[in-house]
Design an enzyme around this catalytic site. Structure first.
Site, PDB file in Angstrom:
ATOM      1  CG  ASP A   1      37.416 108.245   1.992  1.00  0.00           C
ATOM      2  OD1 ASP A   1      38.557 108.001   2.456  1.00  0.00           O
ATOM      3  OD2 ASP A   1      36.776 109.269   2.308  1.00  0.00           O
TER       4      ASP A   1
ATOM      5  CE1 TYR B   1      47.399 108.224   2.334  1.00  0.00           C
ATOM      6  CE2 TYR B   1      45.304 109.109   1.545  1.00  0.00           C
ATOM      7  CZ  TYR B   1      46.004 108.219   2.338  1.00  0.00           C
ATOM      8  OH  TYR B   1      45.329 107.314   3.121  1.00  0.00           O
TER       9      TYR B   1
HETATM   10  N1  LIG Z   1      43.312 107.925   9.080  1.00  0.00           N
HETATM   11  C1  LIG Z   1      42.321 108.064   8.193  1.00  0.00           C
HETATM   12  O1  LIG Z   1      41.487 108.965   8.282  1.00  0.00           O
HETATM   13  C2  LIG Z   1      42.207 107.095   7.045  1.00  0.00           C
HETATM   14  C3  LIG Z   1      41.200 107.317   6.091  1.00  0.00           C
HETATM   15  C4  LIG Z   1      41.069 106.412   5.038  1.00  0.00           C
HETATM   16  C5  LIG Z   1      41.922 105.340   4.936  1.00  0.00           C
HETATM   17  N2  LIG Z   1      42.891 105.152   5.878  1.00  0.00           N
HETATM   18  C6  LIG Z   1      43.761 103.993   5.717  1.00  0.00           C
HETATM   19  O2  LIG Z   1      43.544 103.135   6.813  1.00  0.00           O
HETATM   20  C7  LIG Z   1      44.751 102.459   7.153  1.00  0.00           C
HETATM   21  C8  LIG Z   1      45.057 102.650   8.630  1.00  0.00           C
HETATM   22  O3  LIG Z   1      45.192 104.053   8.882  1.00  0.00           O
HETATM   23  P1  LIG Z   1      45.449 104.615  10.354  1.00  0.00           P
HETATM   24  O4  LIG Z   1      44.662 105.861  10.498  1.00  0.00           O
HETATM   25  O5  LIG Z   1      45.306 103.521  11.350  1.00  0.00           O
HETATM   26  O6  LIG Z   1      46.985 105.008  10.215  1.00  0.00           O
HETATM   27  P2  LIG Z   1      47.950 105.631  11.344  1.00  0.00           P
HETATM   28  O7  LIG Z   1      47.267 105.747  12.648  1.00  0.00           O
HETATM   29  O8  LIG Z   1      48.568 106.850  10.710  1.00  0.00           O
HETATM   30  O9  LIG Z   1      49.061 104.507  11.498  1.00  0.00           O
HETATM   31  C9  LIG Z   1      49.929 104.246  10.453  1.00  0.00           C
HETATM   32  C10 LIG Z   1      50.725 103.043  10.813  1.00  0.00           C
HETATM   33  O10 LIG Z   1      51.621 102.827   9.730  1.00  0.00           O
HETATM   34  C11 LIG Z   1      52.922 102.697  10.276  1.00  0.00           C
HETATM   35  N3  LIG Z   1      53.905 103.132   9.300  1.00  0.00           N
HETATM   36  C12 LIG Z   1      54.108 104.375   8.796  1.00  0.00           C
HETATM   37  N4  LIG Z   1      55.135 104.338   7.934  1.00  0.00           N
HETATM   38  C13 LIG Z   1      55.570 103.052   7.912  1.00  0.00           C
HETATM   39  C14 LIG Z   1      56.621 102.381   7.244  1.00  0.00           C
HETATM   40  N5  LIG Z   1      57.478 103.055   6.436  1.00  0.00           N
HETATM   41  N6  LIG Z   1      56.771 101.058   7.431  1.00  0.00           N
HETATM   42  C15 LIG Z   1      55.954 100.379   8.277  1.00  0.00           C
HETATM   43  N7  LIG Z   1      54.973 100.958   8.964  1.00  0.00           N
HETATM   44  C16 LIG Z   1      54.783 102.295   8.769  1.00  0.00           C
HETATM   45  C17 LIG Z   1      52.935 103.557  11.523  1.00  0.00           C
HETATM   46  O11 LIG Z   1      54.000 103.156  12.359  1.00  0.00           O
HETATM   47  P3  LIG Z   1      54.614 104.164  13.456  1.00  0.00           P
HETATM   48  O12 LIG Z   1      53.521 104.357  14.470  1.00  0.00           O
HETATM   49  O13 LIG Z   1      55.781 103.420  13.981  1.00  0.00           O
HETATM   50  O14 LIG Z   1      54.935 105.422  12.706  1.00  0.00           O
HETATM   51  C18 LIG Z   1      51.564 103.203  12.077  1.00  0.00           C
HETATM   52  O15 LIG Z   1      51.619 101.961  12.752  1.00  0.00           O
HETATM   53  C19 LIG Z   1      45.810 103.007   6.180  1.00  0.00           C
HETATM   54  O16 LIG Z   1      45.895 102.173   5.053  1.00  0.00           O
HETATM   55  C20 LIG Z   1      45.233 104.327   5.743  1.00  0.00           C
HETATM   56  O17 LIG Z   1      45.699 104.727   4.475  1.00  0.00           O
HETATM   57  C21 LIG Z   1      43.051 105.996   6.933  1.00  0.00           C
END
Ligand SMILES: NC(=O)c1ccc[n+]([C@@H]2O[C@H](COP(=O)([O-])OP(=O)(O)OC[C@H]3O[C@@H](n4cnc5c(N)ncnc54)[C@H](OP(=O)(O)O)[C@@H]3O)[C@@H](O)[C@H]2O)c1
Length: 281
Positions: A100, A123
């Site tokens: 978002d 970001y």
């Molecule tokens: N969290 C939020 O509030 C939020 C809000 C809006 C959108 N999103 C989007 O939703 C999606 C999922 O978010 P999430 O909250 O599930 O993220 P998350 O819990 O922070 O997990 C991120 C994942 O990305 C992996 N990662 C980080 N750097 C990497 C790299 N260089 N190469 C390969 N893998 C890498 C991490 O691996 P490790 O565990 O090994 O570090 C982890 O598996 C993302 O696209 C994010 O931008 C998230």
């Protein structure tokens, strides 16, 4: 259907693997596929021969990216370009997760998939760049924007609020940022329904918004989480200016799940119901 989940150890990645029990699913951790090492991406994916790649990986360090945008760009844009090219080469469908935060939050209504993005911070700009690279490079793709994700595992907003409340009994939470907080499990369930339809061409590619229904401020969300969990703490509502976080964030980033509805998919439940289910889980 072989599904490769990049970022399979994150909040959404773990839930997605759980939601696809019957599928031939391969979850990749950062150690197994590092998106910041772009040349490694194509050979890794080619060896796995996926029919679908879900990119749930991201560098989500919103504030750190303001000081140094390079790591976020490497993972959220350049690594995504490598992933998109690898999907084109193997004719795999790429489902790319986004945010978002691509919107500036100045709208007076929820954002549809057709509204023009205008990211406020580094970001958010890296995530929008990733979306555009997917659209340009992966002929078969869906970009799925989510918001305010939380899941079990300790790093999400709900677990952090509860831990801090238990530790200090006092919290300060912004009341002037409104979003639709979303349980990663509900996104995973909706994606598990949509993926086979996208693969079959029964649902169109392109951008989808996928969030729990309704909207609230982070302050209201925190108050509701504490009340539902039965944790007693004092929460002070503060403004974003008072918090003075390094990265600017949209004031109103509620996503209308218009295309999901148009595709005949059921809406995700309300954020309150999802939060109650999460805490009961
Ligand atoms: N969290 C939020 O509030 C939020 C809000 C809006 C959108 N999103 C989007 O939703 C999606 C999922 O978010 P999430 O909250 O599930 O993220 P998350 O819990 O922070 O997990 C991120 C994942 O990305 C992996 N990662 C980080 N750097 C990497 C790299 N260089 N190469 C390969 N893998 C890498 C991490 O691996 P490790 O565990 O090994 O570090 C982890 O598996 C993302 O696209 C994010 O931008 C998230």
């Amino acid at each position: 259907m072989r599904v490769v989940v990049v970022g399979g150890t994150g909040q959404l990645g773990r839930e997605l693997v759980r939601a696809l029990p019957g599928a031939d699913t391969v979850a990749l951790s950062r150690a197994q596929l590092d998106l910041s090492n772009a040349p490694a991406v194509a050979p890794r994916l080619a060896a796995l021969a996926p029919s679908v790649v879900v990119n749930a990986a991201a560098d989500n360090r919103v504030d750190a990216a303001e000081h140094d945008p390079a790591p976020a760009l490497a993972v959220n844009a350049l690594g995504v370009a490598a992933l998109a090219e690898a999907c084109r080469a193997t004719d795999a469908l790429l489902v790319h997760m986004s945010t978002d935060y691509v919107f500036d939050g100045r709208a007076a209504r929820s954002y549809t998939e057709d509204d023009p993005p205008n990211p406020l911070g580094a970001y958010a700009r890296s995530k929008l760049e990733g979306e555009r690279l997917v659209q340009a490079l992966a002929p078969r793709h869906a970009v799925v924007r989510v918001a305010g994700l939380y899941a079990a595992g300790g790093s999400g907003f709900v677990d952090r609020v509860l831990a801090r409340a238990r530790a200090s009994r006092r919290l300060r939470v912004v009341h002037d940022q409104v979003t639709a907080p979303t349980w990663a499990r509900d996104v995973a369930t909706a994606l598990a329904r949509l993926l086979p339809r996208l693969v079959a061409g029964d649902a169109p590619g392109g951008i989808y918004h996928m969030t729990n229904a309704g909207a609230c401020s982070w302050y209201e969300f925190a108050c509701t989480a504490l009340a539902l969990a039965g944790v007693d703490a004092e929460i002070e509502p503060i403004t974003s200016a008072e918090l003075a976080a390094p990265a600017p964030r949209p004031a109103y980033s509620v996503l209308a799940n218009t295309r999901l509805a148009a595709s005949g998919e059921p809406p995700l439940r309300s954020w309150r119901d999802a939060l109650a289910a999460y805490l009961a889980d």
